[in-house]
Design an enzyme around this catalytic site. Structure first.
Site, short mmCIF file in Angstrom:
data_model
loop_
_atom_site.label_atom_id
_atom_site.label_comp_id
_atom_site.label_asym_id
_atom_site.label_seq_id
_atom_site.Cartn_x
_atom_site.Cartn_y
_atom_site.Cartn_z
N ARG A 132 -9.98 -11.71 2.28
CA ARG A 132 -10.79 -12.81 1.73
C ARG A 132 -10.04 -14.13 1.78
O ARG A 132 -10.64 -15.18 1.89
CB ARG A 132 -11.26 -12.43 0.31
CG ARG A 132 -10.17 -12.21 -0.67
CD ARG A 132 -10.61 -11.39 -1.89
NE ARG A 132 -10.80 -9.97 -1.57
CZ ARG A 132 -11.19 -9.06 -2.44
NH1 ARG A 132 -11.46 -9.40 -3.69
NH2 ARG A 132 -11.35 -7.80 -2.08
N LYS A 173 0.85 -1.20 0.00
CA LYS A 173 0.00 0.00 0.00
C LYS A 173 0.88 1.24 0.00
O LYS A 173 2.01 1.20 0.49
CB LYS A 173 -0.85 0.02 1.28
CG LYS A 173 -2.01 -0.96 1.30
CD LYS A 173 -2.81 -0.80 2.59
CE LYS A 173 -3.94 -1.80 2.67
NZ LYS A 173 -4.98 -1.61 1.64
N1 BES Z 1 -8.02 -3.81 4.40
C1 BES Z 1 -8.23 -3.45 3.04
C2 BES Z 1 -9.58 -2.76 2.82
C3 BES Z 1 -9.73 -1.41 3.45
C4 BES Z 1 -9.37 -0.27 2.78
C5 BES Z 1 -10.30 -1.31 4.69
C6 BES Z 1 -9.54 0.97 3.36
C7 BES Z 1 -10.47 -0.09 5.27
C8 BES Z 1 -10.10 1.05 4.62
C9 BES Z 1 -8.19 -4.68 2.13
O1 BES Z 1 -7.38 -5.70 2.56
C10 BES Z 1 -7.70 -4.20 0.82
O2 BES Z 1 -6.60 -3.72 0.76
N2 BES Z 1 -8.53 -4.33 -0.19
C11 BES Z 1 -8.20 -3.88 -1.49
C12 BES Z 1 -8.74 -4.89 -2.45
C13 BES Z 1 -8.21 -4.75 -3.86
C14 BES Z 1 -6.72 -5.05 -3.90
C15 BES Z 1 -8.97 -5.71 -4.74
C16 BES Z 1 -8.84 -2.52 -1.72
O3 BES Z 1 -9.93 -2.27 -1.21
O4 BES Z 1 -8.22 -1.69 -2.38
ZN ZN Z 2 -5.36 -5.45 1.95
#
Ligand code: BES
Ligand code: ZN
Ligand code: ZN
Length: 496
Positions: free
Chosen positions: A351, A277
């Site tokens: 997931r 990230k």
């Molecule tokens: N933990 C994150 C989702 C999230 C984002 C929660 C912002 C709270 C605030 C999750 O693991 C994630 O990174 N999801 C990705 C999925 C994508 C790579 C398909 C996302 O939401 O960008």
């Molecule tokens: Zn994530």
């Protein structure tokens, strides 16, 4: 904070302040009329002049009595439309009262919720609101801590039975404390709250709340074939832990074969892994374990409230880190149910954790599964922080969860799964862990988890938007909200 129920002589209560609600554009009547007389017409004066109109979130502090034995202040709390006023709004008003008065260094309140619902239910809602209003983010401050010493919450319900008030206040305390426990976990820094520490805290909590607790370590998970969950923590120095809590009632009223499981995403910190990230805002990812923390708090409440149906809690706890041993985008792993997963983005890790956690819950006998997860950023884009995204494979079960939420004042909004199935089909394995580009991101998350449900009725709650408040409210601090606990407790109690 101590609590006490009273059913007469509200104006005589020996507290620092009285507090009650005022509905939108109402005229002085009932209890307001009595208080108006006692304050020399102050209430009718502020209502007539429209200085205060009973709008939700607005408050007005009046002087009450100069007699040292009586309350010195009267706090009016706007509660909006009278027709829409529910038990959950009494929780908000009670919380607003405690937080507002605490700010003025006052230590006790007598609160008249003016609700038409049963005394026990109102007492539970009001005291839960009072208890959750005290939560603050200052656990690790060594000075400038909020003065938390609010001493007493007196609840007034005209003519109520004292046993109803007592039972309600007790329930409110259990639910409020459980929500604060979840919030505390969600707020913990990830260097302190590792998967192992979460497991230790679960063991201790289980003992106190009368639950069974089992911790599956990495070796046990490996044996069970949980390679999807384990793939997430491969890059971390912290070993993963699957925490299983079980509540068994003395005498069960559950239908034969029915067993509810609550399953939580416990990513103690989500760096994204190799699909790293961006640095800005990454610190928020300490709350990526709020699904698990919500299961933790709900199970505590259930252990103490003792409903007559069994409930299982499963928390998949991992840390998602980049490292030489971490998963790569394009890796393929085999989950516990035998399905193969192409990992195309290591940041879609929640997931992967839930895949094995829900399969495990079903193997343990769950006929109904509710999973909770801060799963997607996309749900924040779609629904903001007002509604939790809901998906599932059984409309009746899903309706029950949403209905329960409505009753306790928590918002849910359903997203479809039907028709989108091909979003998670992989070219080289059974499924892939992301959808196509950024399309329907929240739905893709739900669809992926669905692949690991066999026969169970299943509801998926994406709480990424609702689990954390970016700004404070009159009744609560900013930060973790404790969302979901009241909905789940209500659902379980209604299913008895
Ligand atoms: N933990 C994150 C989702 C999230 C984002 C929660 C912002 C709270 C605030 C999750 O693991 C994630 O990174 N999801 C990705 C999925 C994508 C790579 C398909 C996302 O939401 O960008
Ligand atoms: Zn994530
Ligand atoms: Zn995550």
């Amino acid at each position: 904070m101590k609590s006490k129920g009273i059913s007469k002589d509200f104006a005589e209560a020996k507290v620092d302040a009285l507090a009650t609600v005022v509905f939108k554009d109402e005229k002085v009547a009932g209890i307001l009329k009595d208080l108006d007389k006692l304050t020399g017409g102050q209430i009718s004066s502020v209502l007539d002049s429209e200085e205060f109109k009973g709008e939700t979130g607005k408050t007005l502090l009046l002087r009450f009595s100069a007699d040292k034995k009586k309350a010195g202040r009267l706090l009016l709390i706007g509660a909006g439309e009278k027709d829409e006023y529910k038990c959950a709004d009494a929780a908000v008003a009670a919380g607003t009262a405690v937080r507002t008065l605490r700010e003025m260094n006052l230590k006790s309140v007598a609160f008249a919720p003016r609700s038409e619902e049963g005394a026990e239910a109102v007492a539970a809602c009001a005291f839960q609101g009072a208890v959750t209003s005290e939560f603050d983010l200052d656990k690790y401050k060594t000075k400038d801590k909020k003065d938390k010493k609010f001493k007493e919450f007196v609840l007034f319900v005209d003519g109520a039975k004292s046993s109803d008030l007592k039972n309600g206040l007790e329930r409110g305390e259990i639910i409020g404390d459980s929500m604060n426990l979840t919030r505390d976990l969600a707020n913990e820094p990830p260097n302190i709250l590792t998967p192992t520490e979460m497991a230790n805290r679960a063991k201790k909590m289980a003992k106190d709340a009368g639950l069974k607790c089992e911790i599956l370590d990495e070796a046990k998970m490996k044996k069970l074939g949980m390679n999807s969950l384990l793939s997430v923590s491969k890059g971390s120095e912290q070993p993963a832990a699957l925490i299983v809590l079980k509540y068994t009632p003395k005498k069960s009223t559950a239908k034969k074969g029915e067993h509810l499981a609550l399953v939580g995403k416990g990513v103690m910190f989500d760096t994204g892994g190799i699909s790293l990230k961006p640095g800005e805002g990454m610190e928020a990812m300490k709350y990526d374990m709020t699904g698990a923390a919500t299961v933790f708090g709900t199970m505590r409440a259930i252990g103490m409230l003792k409903p007559s149906i069994p409930v299982m809690g499963v928390m998949g706890c991992v840390e998602n880190m980049p490292d030489g041993k971490a998963s790569r985008p394009s890796d393929v792993v085999t989950a516990m149910n035998g399905k193969t997963i192409e990992i195309l983005n290591t940041d879609a890790e929640g997931r992967l954790v839930l895949a094995d956690a829900v399969a495990y819950a079903e193997k343990q006998g769950a006929s109904h599964i509710i999973d909770l997860a801060t799963l997607t950023g996309a749900v924040i884009i779609a629904l903001g922080n007002l509604n939790t995204g809901v998906m599932g494979n059984d409309q009746d079960f899903l309706n029950k969860v949403m209905e329960s939420g409505k009753e306790v004042g928590e918002g849910f909004w359903q997203l479809p799964l039907k028709g989108y199935e091909k979003e998670v089909k992989s070219d080289i394995a059974d499924v892939k862990n992301i959808g196509t580009k950024r399309r329907a991101g929240t739905i893709a998350g739900g669809l992926f988890i669905q692949e690991f449900i066999d026969k169970a009725k299943w509801v998926h709650l994406d709480i990424a938007g609702t689990a954390w408040a970016d700004s404070p409210k009159p009744e609560s601090s900013k930060g973790p909200t404790g969302v979901g606990i009241r909905t789940l407790v209500n659902l379980i109690e209604k299913s008895q």
